[in-house]
Design an enzyme around this catalytic site. Structure first.
Site, PDB file in Angstrom:
ATOM      1  N   GLU A 166      40.011   5.798   7.819  1.00  0.00           N
ATOM      2  CA  GLU A 166      40.039   4.114   7.784  1.00  0.00           C
ATOM      3  C   GLU A 166      41.157   3.456   7.048  1.00  0.00           C
ATOM      4  O   GLU A 166      40.803   2.774   5.840  1.00  0.00           O
ATOM      5  CB  GLU A 166      38.849   3.423   7.596  1.00  0.00           C
ATOM      6  CG  GLU A 166      37.624   3.987   8.560  1.00  0.00           C
ATOM      7  CD  GLU A 166      36.548   3.333   8.675  1.00  0.00           C
ATOM      8  OE1 GLU A 166      36.016   2.514   7.850  1.00  0.00           O
ATOM      9  OE2 GLU A 166      35.592   3.570   9.454  1.00  0.00           O
ATOM     10  N   GLU A 356      33.375   8.433  13.970  1.00  0.00           N
ATOM     11  CA  GLU A 356      32.151   8.054  13.367  1.00  0.00           C
ATOM     12  C   GLU A 356      31.557   6.952  14.286  1.00  0.00           C
ATOM     13  O   GLU A 356      32.291   6.298  15.035  1.00  0.00           O
ATOM     14  CB  GLU A 356      32.372   7.172  12.165  1.00  0.00           C
ATOM     15  CG  GLU A 356      32.696   8.201  10.831  1.00  0.00           C
ATOM     16  CD  GLU A 356      33.178   7.387   9.767  1.00  0.00           C
ATOM     17  OE1 GLU A 356      32.690   6.043   9.674  1.00  0.00           O
ATOM     18  OE2 GLU A 356      33.584   7.637   8.681  1.00  0.00           O
TER      19      GLU A 356
HETATM   20  C1  PNW Z   1      33.013   3.131   7.295  1.00  0.00           C
HETATM   21  N1  PNW Z   1      33.683  -3.134   6.714  1.00  0.00           N
HETATM   22  O1  PNW Z   1      32.938   2.239   6.508  1.00  0.00           O
HETATM   23  C2  PNW Z   1      33.538   4.545   6.630  1.00  0.00           C
HETATM   24  O2  PNW Z   1      34.347   5.459   7.246  1.00  0.00           O
HETATM   25  C3  PNW Z   1      32.018   5.133   6.241  1.00  0.00           C
HETATM   26  O3  PNW Z   1      32.418   5.702   5.067  1.00  0.00           O
HETATM   27  C4  PNW Z   1      30.654   4.118   6.205  1.00  0.00           C
HETATM   28  O4  PNW Z   1      29.861   4.685   5.369  1.00  0.00           O
HETATM   29  C5  PNW Z   1      30.897   3.618   7.610  1.00  0.00           C
HETATM   30  O5  PNW Z   1      31.806   3.117   8.288  1.00  0.00           O
HETATM   31  C6  PNW Z   1      29.670   2.712   7.670  1.00  0.00           C
HETATM   32  O6  PNW Z   1      30.000   1.462   6.964  1.00  0.00           O
HETATM   33  C7  PNW Z   1      33.279   0.840   6.703  1.00  0.00           C
HETATM   34  O7  PNW Z   1      33.101  -3.860   5.661  1.00  0.00           O
HETATM   35  C8  PNW Z   1      32.772   0.072   5.530  1.00  0.00           C
HETATM   36  O8  PNW Z   1      34.288  -3.652   7.682  1.00  0.00           O
HETATM   37  C9  PNW Z   1      32.740  -1.324   5.319  1.00  0.00           C
HETATM   38  C10 PNW Z   1      33.378  -1.705   6.551  1.00  0.00           C
HETATM   39  C11 PNW Z   1      34.088  -1.033   7.694  1.00  0.00           C
HETATM   40  C12 PNW Z   1      33.795   0.298   7.406  1.00  0.00           C
END
Ligand code: PNW
Length: 461
Positions: A166, A356
């Site tokens: 990401e 994921e």
């Molecule tokens: C992803 N947002 O994170 C990550 O790849 C993981 O580590 C994480 O635990 C999972 O999704 C769940 O959140 C994100 O704020 C964290 O848009 C925040 C955001 C998006 C993805």
């Protein structure tokens, strides 16, 4: 009636990330990362939480492997902590850090589980941040060195590699919106970081020509709320999707993106050869999907939306969330995953992996030794269905990984939002693990004869 045989089985797996589960942040020579620094700053992470202990997976690697083995999954996606391997970011190698990942990989292979390694899941060595972090081109060079060190040690056993997880979060949440480490808030910094992240990926491709190398993107379907939101939606699509896909596929940034992000026209940033190196640099694309994005136009004079900072240059943006939501507030819409897979396959022609997918749920308490997380089961069942529809529509999807094995450190949300198939009791000194109903449900899906078990090396060509 016998179901038509798929050309290949869909590999099923479960995913984690180093900083979210390992703890042991000062052990075996590990250097500090930007997430250690960020979470130590008051007000950055909900509840003042940090990853100092996390799930203590660094010490409990055998417990984690046993949980993965108990699921019967084909594959386990984990990430390597850069500051465990190169505590100073480059140069001196800390072999004890590499030993840890070797233990993990060998244990997985002995359990018949394919390891899928992600090199960068956001734990940048703090020393590199002090030299500019992803705003500096030298960080992309250091990343290639780090990737080479890890590949040298594990490349004979790990066949599927991802460079970044990401990069949108790393670049735009980290450097533009400031809600993730390193917590910088400058619009232009997001675009600069994005370019250098992609450069690190592309140079790694050149340095490791034999590796089956992908990149994990949190692409999203962008659905404008109304015709007058088409323009802001196009801006969101540029920053969330096209800034990564266009260089990978075409070796170019598109005109709209360049209009929003004038930094990307700076010849000091985007140098001759950069975009050419990016073109064709991924063997596969990982897609992390949770929710669609519904841009709307903000009423004149209205307050900026809280996520505006993550889409710098998209003026007048509002974001709408419809229908049922998970505990983290994200809309539940499996059709978004189906559309995204079909569309990304059409755009790239590359094999795809859902690296994921999962849900934060409120029904995650242990009652009489059980966690009855039926909301999570519903979410996963519906999204697996979406993957199968996309496959029938021709999208070349090779794998599906649930986020995540364990309730863990959920970045800015701390430990308050839980995505695990396994509950972790943070009040017990031994961080007691309790497999939830969703864990048992997923194990049944893996064992179901209609799905078939993917062979080891399935993600490889
Ligand atoms: C992803 N947002 O994170 C990550 O790849 C993981 O580590 C994480 O635990 C999972 O999704 C769940 O959140 C994100 O704020 C964290 O848009 C925040 C955001 C998006 C993805």
């Amino acid at each position: 009636m016998t179901a038509a045989r798929d050309p290949f089985p869909l590999a099923l797996g479960v995913a984690t990330a180093s900083y979210q589960i390992e703890g042991a942040v000062r052990e075996d020579g590990r250097g500090p990362s930007i997430w250690d620094t960020f979470s130590a700053e008051p007000g950055r992470v909900r509840g003042g939480d940090d990853g100092v202990d996390a799930c203590d997976s660094y010490h409990r690697v055998d417990d984690d492997i046993a949980l993965v083995e108990g699921l019967g999954v084909d594959a386990y996606r984990f990430s390597v902590a850069w500051p465990r391997v190169l505590p100073e970011g480059r140069g001196r190698v800390e072999t004890r850090g590499l030993d840890h990942y070797e233990r993990l990989v060998d244990g997985l292979l002995a359990a018949g589980v394919e390891p899928v390694a992600t090199l960068y899941h956001w734990d940048l060595p703090q020393v590199l941040e002090d030299e500019g972090g992803w705003l500096a081109r030298s960080t992309a060079e250091a990343f290639v060195e780090y990737a080479g060190v890890v590949h040298e040690r594990l490349g004979d056993r790990v066949t599927s590699w991802a460079t970044h997880n990401e990069p949108w979060c790393a670049a735009y949440l980290g450097y533009a919106a400031g809600v993730h480490a390193p917590g910088r808030r400058e619009a232009g910094a997001g675009h600069r970081a994005a370019h250098h992240l992609m450069l690190g990926h592309a140079w790694t491709r050149r340095a490791l020509p034999g590796a089956h190398l992908g990149i994990v993107l949190n692409l999203a379907p962008v659905w404008p709320e109304s015709p007058d939101a088409a323009d802001v939606a196009d801006g969101v699509d540029a920053i969330r999707n096209r800034v990564w896909l266009d260089p990978l596929v075409d070796g170019a940034y598109d005109e709209r993106l360049l209009a929003i992000a004038p930094e990307l026209t700076d010849p000091g940033l985007v140098r001759p050869g950069d975009l050419e190196a990016m073109k064709g640099s991924a063997d596969w694309i990982g897609i992390n999907y949770y929710t669609p994005i519904r841009p709307a136009r903000r009423a004149d004079g209205g307050e900026p939306h809280p996520e505006q900072g993550a889409y710098p240059g998209v003026e007048g943006l509002d974001l709408v969330v419809r229908g049922p939501r998970t505990d983290i507030g994200w809309e539940i819409e499996p059709r978004g995953l189906e559309e995204l897979l079909v569309e990304t396959h059409r755009r790239t022609g590359l094999p795809l992996v859902v690296t994921e997918n999962g849900a934060a749920c409120a029904d995650d308490q242990v009652v009489d030794g059980r966690v009855d997380d039926t909301d999570r089961i519903d979410y996963l069942r519906d999204h697996l269905g979406a993957v199968e529809r996309a496959r029938r529509a021709g999208a070349d999807v090779r794998g599906y990984f649930v986020w995540t094995l364990l309730d863990n450190f959920e970045w800015a949300e701390g430990y308050a939002k839980t995505f695990g198939l396994v509950h972790v009791d943070r009040s017990s000194p031994s961080l007691t693990r309790t497999p939830k109903a969703s864990y048992h449900w997923f194990a049944e899906q893996v064992a179901a004869p209609a799905r078939g078990r993917g062979a080891a090396g399935l993600l490889s060509p």
